[in-house]
Design a protein around this motif. Structure first.
Motif, PDB file in Angstrom:
ATOM      1  N   PRO A  83       6.961  -1.672   4.985  1.00 43.48           N
ATOM      2  CA  PRO A  83       5.437  -1.330   4.228  1.00 43.48           C
ATOM      3  C   PRO A  83       4.862  -1.378   5.088  1.00 43.48           C
ATOM      4  O   PRO A  83       5.442  -1.288   6.449  1.00 43.48           O
ATOM      5  CB  PRO A  83       5.313  -2.759   3.715  1.00 43.48           C
ATOM      6  N   CYS A  84       3.316   0.275   4.640  1.00 48.16           N
ATOM      7  CA  CYS A  84       2.328   0.253   5.943  1.00 48.16           C
ATOM      8  C   CYS A  84       1.255   0.178   5.125  1.00 48.16           C
ATOM      9  O   CYS A  84       1.025   0.478   4.173  1.00 48.16           O
ATOM     10  CB  CYS A  84       2.996   2.208   6.395  1.00 48.16           C
TER      11      CYS A  84
ATOM     12  N   THR B 112       6.695   8.913   4.043  1.00 44.39           N
ATOM     13  CA  THR B 112       5.915   7.613   2.822  1.00 44.39           C
ATOM     14  C   THR B 112       6.204   8.637   0.921  1.00 44.39           C
ATOM     15  O   THR B 112       5.550   9.017   0.950  1.00 44.39           O
ATOM     16  CB  THR B 112       4.371   7.805   3.672  1.00 44.39           C
ATOM     17  N   PHE B 113       5.819   7.162   0.581  1.00 49.97           N
ATOM     18  CA  PHE B 113       4.914   7.171  -0.525  1.00 49.97           C
ATOM     19  C   PHE B 113       4.521   5.897  -1.262  1.00 49.97           C
ATOM     20  O   PHE B 113       4.776   5.375  -0.652  1.00 49.97           O
ATOM     21  CB  PHE B 113       6.267   7.909  -1.479  1.00 49.97           C
TER      22      PHE B 113
ATOM     23  N   PRO C 181       1.218  -1.060  -0.094  1.00 49.46           N
ATOM     24  CA  PRO C 181      -0.444   0.427   0.407  1.00 49.46           C
ATOM     25  C   PRO C 181       0.972   1.524   0.209  1.00 49.46           C
ATOM     26  O   PRO C 181       0.613   1.745  -0.779  1.00 49.46           O
ATOM     27  CB  PRO C 181      -0.672  -0.087   0.958  1.00 49.46           C
ATOM     28  N   TYR C 182       1.551   1.472   1.069  1.00 52.37           N
ATOM     29  CA  TYR C 182       2.674   2.521   1.376  1.00 52.37           C
ATOM     30  C   TYR C 182       3.754   2.594   2.054  1.00 52.37           C
ATOM     31  O   TYR C 182       3.849   0.951   2.352  1.00 52.37           O
ATOM     32  CB  TYR C 182       1.936   3.852   2.324  1.00 52.37           C
ATOM     33  N   TRP C 183       4.720   2.852   1.523  1.00 56.45           N
ATOM     34  CA  TRP C 183       6.229   2.914   2.104  1.00 56.45           C
ATOM     35  C   TRP C 183       6.404   3.862   3.206  1.00 56.45           C
ATOM     36  O   TRP C 183       5.984   4.999   2.921  1.00 56.45           O
ATOM     37  CB  TRP C 183       7.288   2.457   0.677  1.00 56.45           C
ATOM     38  N   SER C 184       7.217   4.020   4.337  1.00 60.45           N
ATOM     39  CA  SER C 184       7.344   4.261   5.432  1.00 60.45           C
ATOM     40  C   SER C 184       8.445   4.677   5.529  1.00 60.45           C
ATOM     41  O   SER C 184       9.113   3.460   5.942  1.00 60.45           O
ATOM     42  CB  SER C 184       6.511   4.208   6.565  1.00 60.45           C
TER      43      SER C 184
ATOM     44  N   ASP D 201      11.950  -6.825   2.553  1.00 61.55           N
ATOM     45  CA  ASP D 201      10.741  -6.282   3.418  1.00 61.55           C
ATOM     46  C   ASP D 201      10.776  -4.530   3.646  1.00 61.55           C
ATOM     47  O   ASP D 201      10.422  -3.758   3.869  1.00 61.55           O
ATOM     48  CB  ASP D 201       9.452  -6.694   3.795  1.00 61.55           C
ATOM     49  N   ILE D 202      12.647  -4.040   3.178  1.00 58.16           N
ATOM     50  CA  ILE D 202      13.055  -3.295   3.575  1.00 58.16           C
ATOM     51  C   ILE D 202      13.550  -2.516   1.448  1.00 58.16           C
ATOM     52  O   ILE D 202      14.633  -3.344   0.724  1.00 58.16           O
ATOM     53  CB  ILE D 202      14.480  -3.030   3.910  1.00 58.16           C
TER      54      ILE D 202
END
Length: 276
Positions: A136-137, A53-54, A32-35, A121-122
């Protein structure tokens, strides 16, 4: 086959290939989003006062937030790890001095990034000297939906077909609210989500009650344009409530006066409050 036809076919193939998202892009898009979780400046971890975020959409469109301002543009992630940002623009809101300095650093590093890696996941974006690490967020409105259980206060119509008007005074905001007292309607979101590659969507599971009947539904958020769609609505038992039909058409989400506002079809807004 004529030379002209060969040229047309070749140009078409190049256009199709150029429009395809790489496997790395698809992996970045599947969240969904990257924080922003960590910043490394000249080999040392840099402490930031606020985050960034993006999210990545199909075709390389990107949107997100710096510590102060929101931004949008394009990002090309190639399978060899090359990343290129272009046409990035952002708002011009003012903020505190430390937030401003953090924003300048993040902006400069992000736009100068040439290398992207995705491991465990980084997601790491680097310009060779400095790097930004993202995890991820969830979409912000989904986070609030998951953390709390919401109960329907009532329904009202848009004053304008194409926009939602916000008032400082709650009484003015809800002057047209059709309250619900005879029927308890709740809304909640499960903790997990999944990526549906066939529809290029982030999928969440919704659930709740309409009176004594329970329901489940699926909320899909498109990574093409960010549009929301509710389907697979299943009600246990018979129900003739008009609000059940509204629940099948959930669209835009917003928060006003500590309440959750959800647009539905027909210019209607469902207003939910947090259950005690």
């Amino acid at each position: 086959m004529s030379l002209w036809n060969k040229i047309i076919i070749s140009c078409f193939l190049l256009l199709v290939i150029g429009c395809q998202d790489s496997q790395l892009s698809k992996k970045v898009m599947s969240q969904p989003y990257w924080s922003l979780s960590e910043v490394v400046a000249n080999g040392e971890t840099k402490k930031l006062s606020s985050g960034s975020t993006f999210t990545l959409y199909k075709g390389g469109k990107i949107g997100g937030s710096f510590p102060i301002n929101g931004f949008g543009g394009k990002a090309l992630f190639s399978d060899d790890g090359t990343v290129t940002f272009s046409e990035v623009m952002w708002t011009s809101m003012a903020g505190g001095e430390q937030e401003y300095q953090d924003e300048l650093f993040i902006q400069k590093t992000l736009l100068a990034s040439t290398k992207a890696t995705l491991e465990n996941d980084i997601l790491t974006l680097s310009d060779g000297k400095n790097s930004l690490k993202y995890i991820p967020c969830d979409f912000p409105y989904i986070t609030s939906l998951k953390e709390k259980k919401w109960q329907l206060l009532g329904m009202q119509q848009h004053e304008d077909e194409f926009s939602v008007v916000a008032y400082r005074d709650p009484k003015e905001q809800y002057k047209g609210l059709k309250s619900i007292s005879e029927l308890t309607i709740t809304l909640k979101c499960k903790a997990d989500y999944k990526y549906d590659e066939s529809s290029n969507s982030i999928v969440y599971e919704l659930y709740g009650e309409v009176g004594e009947n329970s329901y489940t539904a699926r909320l899909s958020i498109s990574k093409d344009r960010g549009k929301k769609k509710v389907d697979n609505f299943v009600m246990e038992g018979k129900d003739s409530s008009e609000f059940s039909e509204q629940l099948k058409n959930l669209r835009n989400w917003s928060y006003m006066h500590n309440n959750l506002h959800v647009d539905t079809a027909g210019r209607n807004i469902l207003v939910f409050s947090v259950m005690d």
